[in-house]
Design a protein around this motif. Structure first.
Motif, short mmCIF file in Angstrom:
data_model
loop_
_atom_site.label_atom_id
_atom_site.label_comp_id
_atom_site.label_asym_id
_atom_site.label_seq_id
_atom_site.Cartn_x
_atom_site.Cartn_y
_atom_site.Cartn_z
N TYR A 1 0.83 -1.40 -0.11
CA TYR A 1 0.20 -0.04 0.02
C TYR A 1 0.85 1.29 0.07
N ALA A 2 0.49 2.05 -0.87
CA ALA A 2 1.28 3.50 -0.94
C ALA A 2 0.28 4.48 -1.33
N THR A 3 -0.60 4.15 -2.44
CA THR A 3 -1.60 5.12 -3.04
C THR A 3 -2.86 5.02 -2.39
N THR A 4 -3.42 4.01 -1.48
CA THR A 4 -4.37 4.02 -0.53
C THR A 4 -4.09 3.83 0.86
N ASN A 5 -4.96 4.04 1.60
CA ASN A 5 -4.74 4.14 3.22
C ASN A 5 -5.10 2.74 3.52
N PRO A 6 -4.15 1.98 4.06
CA PRO A 6 -4.54 0.46 4.74
C PRO A 6 -5.46 0.33 5.91
N ASP A 7 -5.36 1.74 6.61
CA ASP A 7 -6.35 1.65 7.69
C ASP A 7 -7.75 1.74 7.17
N ARG A 8 -7.89 2.07 5.99
CA ARG A 8 -9.25 2.10 5.43
C ARG A 8 -9.41 0.96 4.45
N ASP B 1 -4.26 15.45 7.39
CA ASP B 1 -5.03 16.85 6.82
C ASP B 1 -5.82 16.23 5.67
N LEU B 2 -5.58 15.00 5.25
CA LEU B 2 -6.54 14.78 3.96
C LEU B 2 -8.02 14.22 4.63
N PRO B 3 -8.95 14.39 3.59
CA PRO B 3 -10.18 13.68 3.78
C PRO B 3 -9.98 12.29 3.89
N TRP B 4 -10.62 11.50 4.61
CA TRP B 4 -10.48 9.92 4.98
C TRP B 4 -10.68 9.16 3.58
N GLY B 5 -9.88 8.49 3.20
CA GLY B 5 -9.98 7.74 1.98
C GLY B 5 -9.22 8.21 0.76
N GLN B 6 -8.75 9.51 0.84
CA GLN B 6 -8.27 10.05 -0.23
C GLN B 6 -6.91 9.40 -0.78
N ARG B 7 -6.80 9.11 -2.05
CA ARG B 7 -5.81 8.36 -2.74
C ARG B 7 -4.57 9.26 -3.24
N VAL B 8 -3.63 8.75 -3.27
CA VAL B 8 -2.38 9.38 -3.94
C VAL B 8 -2.16 8.85 -5.31
N ARG B 9 -2.73 9.89 -6.21
CA ARG B 9 -2.88 9.46 -7.62
C ARG B 9 -1.56 9.83 -8.28
N HIS B 10 -0.50 9.41 -7.92
CA HIS B 10 0.82 9.86 -8.66
C HIS B 10 1.38 8.36 -9.13
N PRO B 11 2.20 8.42 -10.38
CA PRO B 11 2.43 7.07 -10.82
C PRO B 11 3.86 6.67 -10.20
N ASP B 12 4.59 7.45 -9.34
CA ASP B 12 5.67 6.97 -8.71
C ASP B 12 5.33 6.56 -7.15
N ALA B 13 4.18 6.60 -6.66
CA ALA B 13 4.09 6.50 -5.38
C ALA B 13 4.29 4.94 -4.87
N MET B 14 3.98 4.14 -5.69
CA MET B 14 4.53 2.44 -5.21
C MET B 14 5.80 2.27 -5.32
N SER B 15 6.74 3.46 -5.74
CA SER B 15 8.13 3.08 -6.02
C SER B 15 8.65 3.57 -4.54
N LEU B 16 7.81 3.94 -3.74
CA LEU B 16 8.44 4.17 -2.42
C LEU B 16 8.52 3.00 -1.28
N ILE B 17 8.15 1.85 -2.26
CA ILE B 17 8.10 0.47 -1.49
C ILE B 17 9.34 -0.34 -2.01
N ARG B 18 10.17 -0.60 -1.10
CA ARG B 18 11.38 -1.29 -1.27
C ARG B 18 11.28 -2.91 -1.21
N ALA B 19 12.12 -3.45 -1.84
CA ALA B 19 12.27 -5.17 -1.80
C ALA B 19 12.15 -5.74 -0.32
#
Length: 365
Positions: free
Chosen positions: A286-293, A321-339
């Motif tokens: 998870y990087a673009t969506t909130n796993p708590d939701r 500061d974000l509305p609950w459930g807001q997504r991060v719609r950026h194509p590089d967001a998942m690159s923050l996850i490392r192997a």
């Protein structure tokens, strides 16, 4: 004046058309309704693909609506149910299409989300709304319908049917050897940037093979995007380590593969919630969506969570500061996850031999 709730509803309509993960998260609410009123009929209006996943769910009558048929399909469904009147219509999909569909159904009481959660003005189409529940997980939002109705036992049970033909389908792919299941792609929709890299998956596959002797089964739908990602992953791995069946299984076959896997890895998509429903160990990415939701409910401790980092990096805000459930719609967001992040969570998961909680009530979590 609030419309009164029935004490003992005789016929309940559940309106939730999609998607695969959502319908999995809704099943515990259906089970709770069945425990409270075992003699009540439950009719679930559901999408075509979702029905193929849920078919055989005990005590539930399904009415299938194929979204591709549009208004003609709605009219056909209205004709099919023209002689049916429900005591309760649980409008559990915050989408205009579902709200329009609800207009052709006969019901004594229509229950929907509170205004804060009612997307597409869904609250205009219902007579009673849920109590507010800020920062609720999707599964808890469904259980809020049962809470409103006074259901007492909210313990989590699924009992998804996996027919023998699906088990045989899965065994034809895996044999008897233990395996890791990876479903690398989320639904290929516009601006749905939930997919991780082929290189990252390949590193995890190699680790699982070298450290645990686990081969990997790649699964997913038949879209071009999914098949191409599977091909890139496979090209980075020794051929004997990976079996690629992307686009080649039935949904029930996928359920069987997930149920019997040593562990499952996937981004925010249907398979993480299928695994959760089946008690299968799962690492959600998870990087673009909130796993708590929207994380796999019982396995949230094993999620790789880079959502806060993505919010700060690409939205330049704090998650608070974000509305609950807001997504991060950026194509590089998942690159923050490392192997190494995924390997760490996989190791923790493999060290745990049992599902964290099989039948816990969310009120006790």
């Amino acid at each position: 004046m609030k419309h009164p709730l029935p004490d003992r509803p005789q016929h309940i309509c559940v309106l939730r058309l999609s998607a695969l993960g959502d319908v999995c998260n809704l099943v515990p609410t259906v089970r709770a309704l069945q425990r409270q009123w075992p003699e009540a009929r439950i009719t679930w209006i559901v999408g075509k693909g979702e029905h193929s996943l849920l078919a055989g769910l005990s005590g539930v009558e399904f009415v299938v609506y194929d979204k591709s048929t549009g208004l003609a399909g709605m009219r056909a469904l209205w004709r099919e149910l023209s002689d049916t009147r429900f005591d309760l219509l649980l409008h559990m999909q915050q989408a205009l299409r579902a709200s329009v569909l609800s207009l052709g159904l006969k019901a004594d009481l229509r229950v929907g989300y509170d205004k804060a959660r009612a997307k597409d003005a869904q609250h205009w189409f219902t007579q009673r709304q849920l109590a507010p529940h800020p920062h609720a997980h999707v599964l808890d939002s469904y259980l809020d319908f049962a809470r409103l109705l006074g259901v007492e036992d909210l313990s989590l049970t699924w009992d998804l049917p996996v027919p023998e033909a699906a088990v045989e389908e899965a065994r034809g792919i895996t044999g008897e050897a233990p395996y890791l299941l990876i479903s690398p792609c989320a639904n290929p929709r516009l601006r749905n940037f939930r997919n991780w890299s082929a290189e990252g998956y390949a590193a995890v596959i190699e680790h699982a093979w070298r450290q645990h002797g686990l081969t990997t089964v790649l699964t997913g739908g038949g879209s071009t995007q999914e098949r191409e990602l599977g091909e890139r992953i496979r090209a980075l791995c020794p051929p004997e380590v990976v079996t690629d069946v992307i686009g080649d299984t039935s949904l029930k076959g996928l359920l069987a593969l997930i149920r019997d896997a040593r562990a499952v890895i996937a981004p925010d998509s249907g398979p993480v919630h299928m695994a959760n429903a089946l008690g299968a160990p799962v690492v959600g990415l998870y990087a673009t969506t909130n796993p708590d939701r929207a994380g796999p409910y019982l396995w949230r401790a094993f999620v790789v969570d880079r959502y806060p980092d993505a919010v700060r990096t690409y939205l330049h805000k704090s998650p608070a500061d974000l509305p609950w459930g807001q997504r991060v719609r950026h194509p590089d967001a998942m690159s923050l996850i490392r192997a190494e992040d995924v390997i760490d969570r996989l190791e923790a998961l493999l060290a745990q031999s049992e599902s964290p909680i099989e039948t816990e009530s969310p009120d006790e979590a």
